[in-house]
Design a protein around this motif. Sequence first.
Motif, PDB file in Angstrom:
ATOM      1  N   ARG A 249       3.215   1.486 -12.058  1.00 48.20           N
ATOM      2  CA  ARG A 249       4.019   0.899 -10.946  1.00 48.20           C
ATOM      3  C   ARG A 249       2.828   1.159 -10.125  1.00 48.20           C
ATOM      4  O   ARG A 249       3.082   0.274  -8.981  1.00 48.20           O
ATOM      5  N   ALA A 250       2.226   2.347  -9.301  1.00 50.69           N
ATOM      6  CA  ALA A 250       1.140   2.670  -8.626  1.00 50.69           C
ATOM      7  C   ALA A 250       0.698   0.997  -7.991  1.00 50.69           C
ATOM      8  O   ALA A 250      -0.339   1.094  -7.485  1.00 50.69           O
TER       9      ALA A 250
ATOM     10  N   TYR B 287       3.655   1.416  -0.744  1.00 52.13           N
ATOM     11  CA  TYR B 287       4.669   1.871  -2.222  1.00 52.13           C
ATOM     12  C   TYR B 287       3.687   2.425  -3.046  1.00 52.13           C
ATOM     13  O   TYR B 287       4.458   3.219  -3.463  1.00 52.13           O
ATOM     14  N   GLY B 288       2.384   2.270  -3.279  1.00 55.83           N
ATOM     15  CA  GLY B 288       1.618   2.589  -4.256  1.00 55.83           C
ATOM     16  C   GLY B 288       1.079   3.789  -4.016  1.00 55.83           C
ATOM     17  O   GLY B 288       1.171   4.929  -4.887  1.00 55.83           O
TER      18      GLY B 288
ATOM     19  N   GLU C 214       0.503  -1.423  -9.560  1.00 56.74           N
ATOM     20  CA  GLU C 214       0.734  -3.403  -8.725  1.00 56.74           C
ATOM     21  C   GLU C 214       1.038  -2.873  -7.079  1.00 56.74           C
ATOM     22  O   GLU C 214       0.527  -4.403  -7.203  1.00 56.74           O
ATOM     23  N   TYR C 215       0.382  -2.494  -6.514  1.00 59.38           N
ATOM     24  CA  TYR C 215       0.503  -2.122  -5.589  1.00 59.38           C
ATOM     25  C   TYR C 215      -1.146  -1.406  -4.903  1.00 59.38           C
ATOM     26  O   TYR C 215      -1.358  -1.745  -3.597  1.00 59.38           O
ATOM     27  N   VAL C 216      -1.894  -0.705  -4.863  1.00 59.14           N
ATOM     28  CA  VAL C 216      -2.751  -0.250  -5.067  1.00 59.14           C
ATOM     29  C   VAL C 216      -4.125  -0.128  -6.415  1.00 59.14           C
ATOM     30  O   VAL C 216      -3.788   0.250  -7.778  1.00 59.14           O
ATOM     31  N   SER C 217      -5.290  -0.071  -6.425  1.00 58.62           N
ATOM     32  CA  SER C 217      -6.375   0.080  -7.190  1.00 58.62           C
ATOM     33  C   SER C 217      -6.021   0.938  -8.055  1.00 58.62           C
ATOM     34  O   SER C 217      -5.793   2.426  -7.182  1.00 58.62           O
TER      35      SER C 217
ATOM     36  N   MET D 251      -0.071  -1.607   0.081  1.00 54.24           N
ATOM     37  CA  MET D 251       0.286  -0.210  -0.301  1.00 54.24           C
ATOM     38  C   MET D 251       1.173   1.499  -0.161  1.00 54.24           C
ATOM     39  O   MET D 251       0.538   2.068  -0.991  1.00 54.24           O
TER      40      MET D 251
ATOM     41  N   THR E 276      -5.558   7.517   0.601  1.00 51.82           N
ATOM     42  CA  THR E 276      -5.213   6.530   1.349  1.00 51.82           C
ATOM     43  C   THR E 276      -5.213   5.572   3.042  1.00 51.82           C
ATOM     44  O   THR E 276      -4.211   4.957   3.390  1.00 51.82           O
TER      45      THR E 276
END
Length: 292
Positions: A239-240, A3-4, A242-245, A1, A291
Amino acid sequence: MLYGIFFSVLTCFCWGSTSFLLRGIKGLDAAEMSLMRACGGLICALGLASFVRGADMEAPGAAQLLIFVALVLCNNLIGDVFLFFALHRLGVARGSAIASSYPVLVAVASYLFFDSPLTPAIAAGTLSVVAGVALLCRKGRSEGKLSFSGLAYAVLASVFWAAGLVFNKELLVEGLSPATIVLGRGITFFSLAFLLWLFRLLAVKRDSSAWRNLLRCDSLYGLLAGGSSLGFGAWFYSRALEYVSPSVATPIGASNPVIASVLSMIVYKEQIRPAQWAGIALAVGGSILVTL
């Protein structure tokens, strides 16, 4: 989360600096500016594909190629054209504010197609970002009556931008790495932008020496803007995801007018009114809210 969120914030900085850079372009027309942005994006994408691990240099399949074309058409061509029409009918304040509603559409699309949660915090944060951007785009004087056609164009710009971001998410679902997506998007956009520029050069201007216009210093701003938005910005956004929607990454990235406003205030000495400071607070607050 985390990282996103981090990559989403970097996306915001890249997209915000792009608006700041584009302001310095005065001697290029729309086709020339698009070509320079495409060149900058492609150069940056090639660099990322060479140095970032996980990049796939193989040609995409037919289905993925169609998604790339759809992504570029929605984000870089059709959406921007509709915004251009909207600005001429509504003015910058109204047109930009209405078109900036695309994070709401992305949040709904993520919920419908990618099973992403649509929590009250995400919904409230998204609406806060949109309200903040609207305040940032406001002028101090009246802009006249609302044009129905202008309203339709602004809404269509928002729809196509949202669709482009959803196509970006679909490429990740297909298994492509962020560096591969940036490279494929860079090649696709450069190909389309070059063809449009060449058609305008030969069929509209009918001046084979008009390419010399690309040698202006303004071209450097276009290259930097392309590298910032279509290169690093697109990579950070992928890249974001990959970690968050998309419903989390998009509102944070969409708060980029905050960065553009601060840079303009420092470099161009623009005055920021109290209503615009309120917009900055709403945009930043909304980005934090999604967030939670």
